[in-house]
Design a protein around this motif. Structure first.
Motif, PDB file in Angstrom:
ATOM      1  N   ALA A  48       1.003  -1.082   0.019  1.00  0.00           N
ATOM      2  CA  ALA A  48      -0.031   0.096   0.197  1.00  0.00           C
ATOM      3  C   ALA A  48       0.995   1.358  -0.010  1.00  0.00           C
ATOM      4  O   ALA A  48       0.591   2.225  -0.844  1.00  0.00           O
ATOM      5  CB  ALA A  48      -0.693  -0.135   1.249  1.00  0.00           C
ATOM      6  N   LEU A  49       1.900   1.340   0.941  1.00  0.00           N
ATOM      7  CA  LEU A  49       2.909   2.631   0.973  1.00  0.00           C
ATOM      8  C   LEU A  49       3.409   2.833  -0.700  1.00  0.00           C
ATOM      9  O   LEU A  49       3.731   3.735  -1.036  1.00  0.00           O
ATOM     10  CB  LEU A  49       4.070   2.287   1.990  1.00  0.00           C
ATOM     11  CG  LEU A  49       3.328   2.384   3.501  1.00  0.00           C
ATOM     12  CD1 LEU A  49       4.452   1.944   4.203  1.00  0.00           C
ATOM     13  CD2 LEU A  49       3.138   3.883   3.668  1.00  0.00           C
ATOM     14  N   ALA A  50       4.062   1.401  -1.138  1.00  0.00           N
ATOM     15  CA  ALA A  50       4.618   1.517  -2.499  1.00  0.00           C
ATOM     16  C   ALA A  50       3.543   2.298  -3.560  1.00  0.00           C
ATOM     17  O   ALA A  50       3.761   2.712  -4.467  1.00  0.00           O
ATOM     18  CB  ALA A  50       5.108   0.060  -2.988  1.00  0.00           C
ATOM     19  N   ALA A  51       2.300   1.560  -3.463  1.00  0.00           N
ATOM     20  CA  ALA A  51       1.333   2.083  -4.403  1.00  0.00           C
ATOM     21  C   ALA A  51       1.053   3.367  -4.332  1.00  0.00           C
ATOM     22  O   ALA A  51       0.825   4.248  -5.420  1.00  0.00           O
ATOM     23  CB  ALA A  51       0.072   1.469  -4.301  1.00  0.00           C
ATOM     24  N   ALA A 244      11.438   4.636  -6.161  1.00  0.00           N
ATOM     25  CA  ALA A 244      10.907   5.376  -5.291  1.00  0.00           C
ATOM     26  C   ALA A 244       9.850   4.840  -4.604  1.00  0.00           C
ATOM     27  O   ALA A 244       9.447   5.046  -3.463  1.00  0.00           O
ATOM     28  CB  ALA A 244      10.394   6.642  -6.358  1.00  0.00           C
ATOM     29  N   ALA A 245       9.054   3.810  -5.247  1.00  0.00           N
ATOM     30  CA  ALA A 245       7.773   3.306  -4.681  1.00  0.00           C
ATOM     31  C   ALA A 245       8.427   2.449  -3.467  1.00  0.00           C
ATOM     32  O   ALA A 245       7.713   2.402  -2.284  1.00  0.00           O
ATOM     33  CB  ALA A 245       7.177   2.544  -5.495  1.00  0.00           C
ATOM     34  N   LEU A 246       9.684   1.735  -3.770  1.00  0.00           N
ATOM     35  CA  LEU A 246       9.898   0.868  -2.609  1.00  0.00           C
ATOM     36  C   LEU A 246      10.850   1.448  -1.555  1.00  0.00           C
ATOM     37  O   LEU A 246      10.947   0.995  -0.595  1.00  0.00           O
ATOM     38  CB  LEU A 246      10.915  -0.279  -3.318  1.00  0.00           C
ATOM     39  CG  LEU A 246      10.239  -1.402  -4.584  1.00  0.00           C
ATOM     40  CD1 LEU A 246      11.002  -2.252  -5.016  1.00  0.00           C
ATOM     41  CD2 LEU A 246       8.926  -2.017  -3.585  1.00  0.00           C
ATOM     42  N   THR A 247      11.403   2.682  -2.088  1.00  0.00           N
ATOM     43  CA  THR A 247      12.206   3.319  -1.001  1.00  0.00           C
ATOM     44  C   THR A 247      11.618   3.827   0.296  1.00  0.00           C
ATOM     45  O   THR A 247      11.952   3.693   1.402  1.00  0.00           O
ATOM     46  CB  THR A 247      12.755   4.753  -1.559  1.00  0.00           C
ATOM     47  OG1 THR A 247      13.673   3.944  -2.577  1.00  0.00           O
ATOM     48  CG2 THR A 247      13.502   5.433  -0.666  1.00  0.00           C
ATOM     49  N   LEU A 248      10.096   4.267   0.226  1.00  0.00           N
ATOM     50  CA  LEU A 248       9.483   4.569   1.311  1.00  0.00           C
ATOM     51  C   LEU A 248       9.373   3.552   2.286  1.00  0.00           C
ATOM     52  O   LEU A 248       9.684   3.843   3.643  1.00  0.00           O
ATOM     53  CB  LEU A 248       8.358   5.405   0.799  1.00  0.00           C
ATOM     54  CG  LEU A 248       7.174   5.542   2.108  1.00  0.00           C
ATOM     55  CD1 LEU A 248       8.018   6.914   2.919  1.00  0.00           C
ATOM     56  CD2 LEU A 248       5.864   6.321   1.515  1.00  0.00           C
ATOM     57  N   PRO A 249       8.686   2.397   2.137  1.00  0.00           N
ATOM     58  CA  PRO A 249       8.466   1.392   3.056  1.00  0.00           C
ATOM     59  C   PRO A 249      10.019   0.917   3.669  1.00  0.00           C
ATOM     60  O   PRO A 249      10.208   0.633   4.769  1.00  0.00           O
ATOM     61  CB  PRO A 249       7.793   0.383   2.429  1.00  0.00           C
ATOM     62  CG  PRO A 249       7.825   0.609   0.856  1.00  0.00           C
ATOM     63  CD  PRO A 249       8.055   2.136   0.846  1.00  0.00           C
TER      64      PRO A 249
END
Length: 268
Positions: A48-51, A244-249
């Motif tokens: 969900a965070l990546a999305a 970028a999507a994977l970096t946050l989580p």
């Protein structure tokens, strides 16, 4: 992109991205419960965070890329000096390598990559902002030499930073980034986390990381197959928007939660 750029993109996807495959082990190490329901919950939150990041990029590309570069600088800087300390000057010097030095040393090539990600006008705006930061970063970089003289634990990471700075000045940006991301950042992260795990957790993490890695590769392949556009454009978009999507989580686990656990353990 030439053939070497394609190789660099491939290396980033095949050798660099898999270092996030140990995030499940990080979650358990910081206290995430073991079981089917917690396992599903962890993955739902992670996806969900990546999305969310991918969706925000679609709506606000310039802001999303700018924030991605900022948090990447924070993450790369922390990772580069993790074995030596967490002082702000080395952190700033290392954090600016990818996000400031590479764009300023190879401006025309990086701006063309940014244009693929956020459009030509936004790329020009972003490059202008990064260029303003180059002189302050150079000052921090020079100051780092004196800092490492008085704090010997930073001499090894400083030498590494010098090597990658030289590569960034002489090689195309995708190649210098891939070398840094695969040979330094990813392997360092895997080594530190691996050393922190118990033996029984290591056995579980190997198979888990392999599954995550294969799933990520398949996802990239499926998206690449169904999207329309040139292969070069799609590969750049998939690689950097995916990162970028994977970096946050990944950062929330590694740079926040896991670091807090390590500090508590150091005080015991």
């Amino acid at each position: 992109m030439n053939s070497w750029d394609m190789v660099a993109i491939g290396a980033t996807l095949l050798l660099g991205v898999p270092h996030g495959g140990l995030d499940g082990a990080v979650a358990r190490r910081i206290g995430w419960p073991i079981g089917i329901a917690p396992w599903l919950g962890f993955h739902l939150v992670y996806i969900a965070l990546a999305a969310l990041v991918a969706g925000l990029w679609w709506l606000f590309p310039l802001t999303s890329l700018s924030v991605f570069l900022l948090i990447s600088a924070f993450h790369f800087g922390a990772s580069d000096i993790a074995d030596s300390g967490s002082h702000w000057l080395p952190w700033a010097a290392h954090g600016g390598l990818v996000c400031i030095a590479i764009p300023c040393l190879q401006p025309s090539q990086v701006e063309s990559i940014f244009a693929v990600l956020v459009g030509a006008e936004n790329a020009s705006i972003l490059m202008f902002g990064i260029t303003i930061l180059f002189i302050p970063w150079i000052i921090s970089f020079i100051g780092y030499f004196g800092y490492a003289y008085y704090r010997p634990q930073y001499r090894k990471p400083l030498i590494t930073l010098l090597i990658f700075f030289g590569l960034a000045a002489t090689l195309p940006p995708l190649i210098s980034f891939a070398l840094y991301f695969c040979l330094w950042h990813s392997q360092g992260h895997i080594r530190r986390l691996w050393n922190s795990l118990e033996q029984h957790e290591r056995n579980r993490s190997i198979s888990e990381a392999a599954i995550y890695t294969i799933a990520a590769w398949i996802s990239v392949g499926v998206i690449f197959y169904y999207l329309q556009g040139s292969a070069a454009t799609l590969l750049i978009q998939l690689t950097f928007i995916g990162l970028a999507a994977l970096t946050l989580p990944h950062m929330l686990l590694v740079d926040y939660a896991h670091r807090k656990i390590q500090k508590k353990e150091a005080l015991l």
